[in-house]
Scaffold this motif. Structure first.
Motif, PDB file in Angstrom:
ATOM      1  N   GLY A  70       0.833  -1.189   0.000  1.00 40.89           N
ATOM      2  CA  GLY A  70       0.000   0.000   0.000  1.00 40.89           C
ATOM      3  C   GLY A  70       0.870   1.241   0.000  1.00 40.89           C
ATOM      4  O   GLY A  70       2.092   1.154   0.152  1.00 40.89           O
ATOM      5  N   ARG A  71       0.219   2.372  -0.208  1.00 39.75           N
ATOM      6  CA  ARG A  71       0.957   3.632  -0.197  1.00 39.75           C
ATOM      7  C   ARG A  71       0.236   4.633   0.686  1.00 39.75           C
ATOM      8  O   ARG A  71      -0.982   4.656   0.741  1.00 39.75           O
ATOM      9  N   GLY A  72       1.034   5.434   1.363  1.00 40.26           N
ATOM     10  CA  GLY A  72       0.490   6.498   2.178  1.00 40.26           C
ATOM     11  C   GLY A  72       1.274   7.777   1.948  1.00 40.26           C
ATOM     12  O   GLY A  72       2.424   7.745   1.503  1.00 40.26           O
ATOM     13  N   ALA A  73       0.634   8.890   2.226  1.00 41.47           N
ATOM     14  CA  ALA A  73       1.315  10.180   2.217  1.00 41.47           C
ATOM     15  C   ALA A  73       1.453  10.599   3.672  1.00 41.47           C
ATOM     16  O   ALA A  73       0.495  10.514   4.440  1.00 41.47           O
ATOM     17  N   ALA A  74       2.662  10.999   4.055  1.00 41.45           N
ATOM     18  CA  ALA A  74       2.916  11.331   5.457  1.00 41.45           C
ATOM     19  C   ALA A  74       3.562  12.704   5.587  1.00 41.45           C
ATOM     20  O   ALA A  74       4.338  13.125   4.729  1.00 41.45           O
ATOM     21  N   THR A  75       3.217  13.358   6.685  1.00 40.24           N
ATOM     22  CA  THR A  75       3.831  14.627   7.057  1.00 40.24           C
ATOM     23  C   THR A  75       4.208  14.555   8.529  1.00 40.24           C
ATOM     24  O   THR A  75       3.380  14.178   9.365  1.00 40.24           O
ATOM     25  N   ASP A  76       5.457  14.885   8.825  1.00 39.70           N
ATOM     26  CA  ASP A  76       5.945  14.931  10.199  1.00 39.70           C
ATOM     27  C   ASP A  76       6.409  16.340  10.517  1.00 39.70           C
ATOM     28  O   ASP A  76       7.078  16.974   9.702  1.00 39.70           O
ATOM     29  N   VAL A  77       6.037  16.816  11.703  1.00 43.21           N
ATOM     30  CA  VAL A  77       6.533  18.088  12.199  1.00 43.21           C
ATOM     31  C   VAL A  77       7.478  17.765  13.345  1.00 43.21           C
ATOM     32  O   VAL A  77       7.108  17.060  14.285  1.00 43.21           O
ATOM     33  N   LEU A  78       8.723  18.257  13.234  1.00 41.77           N
ATOM     34  CA  LEU A  78       9.742  18.015  14.248  1.00 41.77           C
ATOM     35  C   LEU A  78      10.189  19.342  14.852  1.00 41.77           C
ATOM     36  O   LEU A  78      10.201  20.372  14.175  1.00 41.77           O
ATOM     37  N   VAL A  79      10.566  19.270  16.126  1.00 40.99           N
ATOM     38  CA  VAL A  79      11.011  20.451  16.865  1.00 40.99           C
ATOM     39  C   VAL A  79      12.413  20.173  17.400  1.00 40.99           C
ATOM     40  O   VAL A  79      12.683  19.086  17.917  1.00 40.99           O
ATOM     41  N   GLU A  80      13.288  21.168  17.269  1.00 41.65           N
ATOM     42  CA  GLU A  80      14.646  21.018  17.791  1.00 41.65           C
ATOM     43  C   GLU A  80      14.624  21.228  19.302  1.00 41.65           C
ATOM     44  O   GLU A  80      14.068  22.210  19.799  1.00 41.65           O
TER      45      GLU A  80
END
Length: 141
Positions: free
Chosen positions: A113-123
């Motif tokens: 399967g395929r997914g679209a992902a978005t991650d928000v990271l904080v330093e």
């Protein structure tokens, strides 16, 4: 290097190392690693494909514990990885190409399967931490 939004990020950047460690943790079923990658607190959020948002790190970790306990083999091949980086916040988006054991089948039968992902990271002082992960299915055809 990835170029997005005017920011250039090396493939071996700390942001991408954290992003890759996230998928490694899922593949290996390593809840300790997964926990180490997230900001602690109630303002974190995770959206698994087809699910409602999960808020708070402890609830997110419970969701990953259940996911890891119920999935045998899983592998992510990430494509179209882009990074936008401004100050102490980074956004990583990608396509998740997923290979896993097919439900109810012999272990040698796989589903994809395929997914679209978005991650928000904080330093943070201890490195880049996930603040948000959102993944949704990509519909074929």
């Amino acid at each position: 290097m990835s170029r997005s939004g005017g920011a250039v990020v090396e493939k071996t950047s700390p942001v991408l190392r954290t992003h890759e460690a996230f998928y490694d943790a899922i593949e290996r079923g390593d809840l300790d690693l997964m926990t180490s990658l997230w900001l602690p607190g109630d303002d974190t959020v995770c959206v698994h494909p087809g699910s409602e948002p999960i808020r708070g790190t402890s609830s997110i970790m419970r969701s990953f514990a259940m996911l890891m306990a119920s999935v045998g083999y899983i592998q992510f091949i990430l494509t179209d990885v882009t990074v936008t980086h401004r100050g102490g916040i980074a956004i990583v988006s990608c396509t998740e190409n997923v290979l896993s054991e097919a439900d109810g089948e012999e272990p040698t039968v796989f589903a994809g399967g395929r997914g679209a992902a978005t991650d928000v990271l904080v330093e943070t002082p201890t490195g880049w931490k996930l603040w948000s992960h959102h993944s949704g299915p990509v519909m074929e055809g």
